[in-house]
Design an enzyme around this catalytic site. Structure first.
Site, short mmCIF file in Angstrom:
data_model
loop_
_atom_site.label_atom_id
_atom_site.label_comp_id
_atom_site.label_asym_id
_atom_site.label_seq_id
_atom_site.Cartn_x
_atom_site.Cartn_y
_atom_site.Cartn_z
N ASN A 9 0.88 -1.17 0.00
CA ASN A 9 0.00 0.00 0.00
C ASN A 9 0.92 1.21 0.00
OD1 ASN A 9 -1.64 2.17 0.54
ND2 ASN A 9 -2.73 1.22 2.23
N ARG A 11 0.46 4.21 0.38
CA ARG A 11 0.13 5.25 1.35
C ARG A 11 0.59 4.89 2.76
NH1 ARG A 11 -5.78 7.00 1.17
NH2 ARG A 11 -4.88 8.63 2.46
N CYS A 12 1.07 3.67 2.94
CA CYS A 12 1.49 3.19 4.26
C CYS A 12 3.00 3.34 4.42
CB CYS A 12 1.06 1.73 4.42
SG CYS A 12 1.74 0.92 5.88
N SER A 13 3.43 4.02 5.47
CA SER A 13 4.87 4.24 5.66
C SER A 13 5.63 2.93 5.88
CB SER A 13 5.12 5.19 6.83
OG SER A 13 4.66 4.63 8.05
#
Length: 117
Positions: A9, A11-13
Site C-alpha cells: 500500500n 500510502r502506508c509508511s
C-alpha cells in the site's frame, strides 16, 4: 535470484519502508497494490498458511470497518473472515512479503529480511 512479491500500500509508511529495504537487496520484485488488485480467498488462505496465522491475526482490527462490519464477532469462521478481507482489502495487515516459499509481515520492515536473504 528469487523473485520477491510484496502486497503493498503506497500510502502506508511501513509498506514503503519494507519495499525500499527489499529494493536494496533485489531487483526481482513483484509489487502488488493489494487495494487495487485484491488477493483471492485462495491466495489469502495460502498466505495465512505460510505465515502460520489465523485470519483474524492478519486483520487490521483497529480499522473502523472491522467493527462496523461486525468482524469482532468471535463466532465468525475463518472463511467468513477471509471473505471480509477480500471484500474490504483495507482490513489486510500490510505489507506482506512472499519469497522462497515463505511469507512475512513487514511490521517492522526488517521482518522481511528473514525470508529474502
Amino acid at each position: 535470484m528469487t523473485k520477491i512479491t510484496i502486497l503493498h500500500n503506497p500510502r502506508c509508511s511501513k509498506s514503503r519502508e519494507a519495499l525500499a529495504l527489499i529494493q536494496t537487496r533485489s531487483n526481482q520484485i513483484n509489487v502488488i497494490e493489494y487495494l487495487k488488485n485484491t488477493p483471492s480467498e485462495d491466495e489469502i488462505s495460502h498466505i495465512l498458511s505460510l505465515l502460520g496465522l489465523s485470519a483474524r491475526q492478519l486483520m487490521r482490527t483497529k480499522e473502523s470497518e472491522y467493527k462496523e462490519l461486525g468482524l469482532d464477532n468471535v463466532n465468525l469462521t475463518e472463511v467468513q473472515l477471509i471473505e471480509a478481507m477480500v471484500n474490504t482489502p483495507k482490513l489486510i495487515e500490510r505489507p506482506i512479503v512472499l519469497s522462497n516459499g515463505k511469507a512475512a509481515i513487514g511490521r517492522p520492515p526488517e521482518n522481511v529480511l528473514a525470508i529474502i536473504e
